[in-house]
Design an enzyme around this catalytic site. Structure first.
Site, PDB file in Angstrom:
ATOM      1  N   CYS A 122     -10.932  -0.016  13.784  1.00 14.18           N
ATOM      2  CA  CYS A 122      -9.494   0.171  14.114  1.00 14.18           C
ATOM      3  C   CYS A 122      -9.909   1.801  15.558  1.00 14.18           C
ATOM      4  O   CYS A 122      -9.379   0.958  16.676  1.00 14.18           O
ATOM      5  CB  CYS A 122      -9.218   1.296  13.604  1.00 14.18           C
ATOM      6  SG  CYS A 122      -7.913   0.330  12.198  1.00 14.18           S
ATOM      7  N   HIS A 263      -4.024   5.045  18.350  1.00 18.59           N
ATOM      8  CA  HIS A 263      -4.101   3.382  17.635  1.00 18.59           C
ATOM      9  C   HIS A 263      -2.872   3.418  16.650  1.00 18.59           C
ATOM     10  O   HIS A 263      -2.194   4.391  16.068  1.00 18.59           O
ATOM     11  CB  HIS A 263      -5.189   3.939  16.940  1.00 18.59           C
ATOM     12  CG  HIS A 263      -5.350   3.226  15.303  1.00 18.59           C
ATOM     13  ND1 HIS A 263      -5.394   1.495  15.408  1.00 18.59           N
ATOM     14  CD2 HIS A 263      -5.663   3.460  13.990  1.00 18.59           C
ATOM     15  CE1 HIS A 263      -5.376   1.620  13.860  1.00 18.59           C
ATOM     16  NE2 HIS A 263      -5.447   2.614  13.360  1.00 18.59           N
ATOM     17  N   ASN A 293      -0.654  -2.045  11.379  1.00 16.91           N
ATOM     18  CA  ASN A 293      -1.775  -1.446  11.650  1.00 16.91           C
ATOM     19  C   ASN A 293      -2.577  -3.275  11.832  1.00 16.91           C
ATOM     20  O   ASN A 293      -3.135  -3.522  11.032  1.00 16.91           O
ATOM     21  CB  ASN A 293      -2.269  -0.873  10.885  1.00 16.91           C
ATOM     22  CG  ASN A 293      -3.897  -0.316  11.106  1.00 16.91           C
ATOM     23  OD1 ASN A 293      -4.421  -0.872  12.685  1.00 16.91           O
ATOM     24  ND2 ASN A 293      -4.410   1.212  10.700  1.00 16.91           N
TER      25      ASN A 293
END
Length: 346
Positions: A122, A263, A293
């Site tokens: 990430c 993010h 995500n």
């Protein structure tokens, strides 16, 4: 922190952002059929409605090559004009060669170097971008592709709802070139917290189903583990102050920000962070509600949406903030370069 960009006779602009997500759409209703969860719970706690899963034979290099070619198409340039390909990933097709080399092979890029940056998945949306920026700043590379690509769903325990409801697969590509002085990407502020090493990581952990049969991911006995509450708490406790520190390092305040891209961890978390930073909700952008995500690709994919929607203009101050396993976190300030600001390769 020294701002290298301010000392150079040129900037490093993002010429284009390419993107690619798999065709398979997985809804909350689909997950209800095989996981101990509900659409209502996912929507209320995570804010994800749909996400994309890669097909069994679709790998990180496939997604990454498509994103790279999309970036080149958007910029109107040939992939053969690239000087360097960097891939930010934690799910390479193979341990070696680098995923970047696999992407180059599928995109038809030859005769230039390619390597990977593993910053914990990430965080890559800022970490890998900073690496690519510094290669352009070196003066030896005029056009650099920074690909963020992961097939996170291939690391799932099929019975693990914690990861299953959050993540999707995807890829994005920053296309970096020299731009006018005082424009483009500045040196990033980067941090890691080793004490949180096991908050989110890939466990090497042989597992079985209830009947004793072996349970495997596409990566064998490797499975993603994440303690979602700890990630959320870390972000809320640390990221807002980190953003203020980043702006102060540039002699700026959060009021100078035209757009902030976090993010894409959790729809509700992003809006809480925006509020805690002290910005109105219209100054951020999200895609997590429809893509899940997507690891390191989340930041550039969301930024790409903002560009496509006309929300980013030349001269705008754009801030990117990523965080994830490690708990590594990074931020960068961009003075957005317009088409006329690019000098192009010699």
């Amino acid at each position: 922190m020294t701002n290298i960009a301010s000392e150079l006779p040129f900037g490093v602009g993002i010429r284009a952002i390419g993107g690619h997500v798999p065709e398979q759409v997985v809804t909350n209703a689909d997950l209800e059929k095989r996981l101990d969860t509900t659409d209502e719970w996912i929507t209320r706690h995570i804010g994800v409605v749909t996400r994309r899963h890669s097909a069994p034979g679709e790998w990180t290099s496939d997604l990454g090559a498509a994103a790279l070619l999309d970036a080149c198409d958007r910029a109107g340039i040939s992939p053969h004009s690239l000087d360097l390909v960097i891939c930010g990933t934690y799910t390479p097709d193979h341990m070696i060669p680098a995923a970047a080399v696999g992407i180059m092979r599928k995109a038809g890029v030859n005769g230039v170097p390619g390597f990977d940056v593993n910053s914990g998945g990430c965080p890559g949306g800022v970490f890998a971008l900073d690496v690519g920026t510094k290669f352009v700043q070196s003066g030896h590379y005029r056009r650099v592709a920074v690909v963020l690509a992961d097939t996170t769903t291939k690391l799932f325990d099929p019975e693990d709802r914690n990861c299953g409801v959050i993540f999707g697969d995807g890829a994005a590509c920053y296309l970096l070139e020299r731009s006018a002085p005082q424009t483009g990407v500045t040196s990033a502020l980067l941090r890691s917290d080793p004490a949180t090493y096991e908050t989110a990581y890939v466990q090497r952990d042989p597992r079985t189903y209830a009947d004793g049969s072996p349970k495997k991911s596409f990566f064998g006995d490797n499975f993603t583990y994440m303690h979602g509450r700890s990630v959320r708490d870390f972000a809320l406790d640390n990221v807002p102050g980190f953003v203020h520190e980043l702006m102060e390092s540039h002699a700026m305040t959060v009021e100078d920000i035209d757009l902030i891209v976090f993010h894409q961890a959790n729809y509700h978390l992003i809006h809480l962070l925006t509020e805690k930073v002290g910005l109105p909700p219209e100054k951020t952008v999200t895609n997590v509600e429809r893509l899940g995500n997507t690891s390191g690709a989340g930041v550039p994919l969301a930024l790409r949406d903002a560009v496509d929607q006309g929300r980013v203009k030349p001269g705008d101050v754009v801030v990117l903030v990523s965080f994830g396993a490690g708990m590594s976190h990074g931020g960068t300030v961009i003075r957005w370069a317009g088409e006329d600001d690019f000098t192009g390769p010699a």
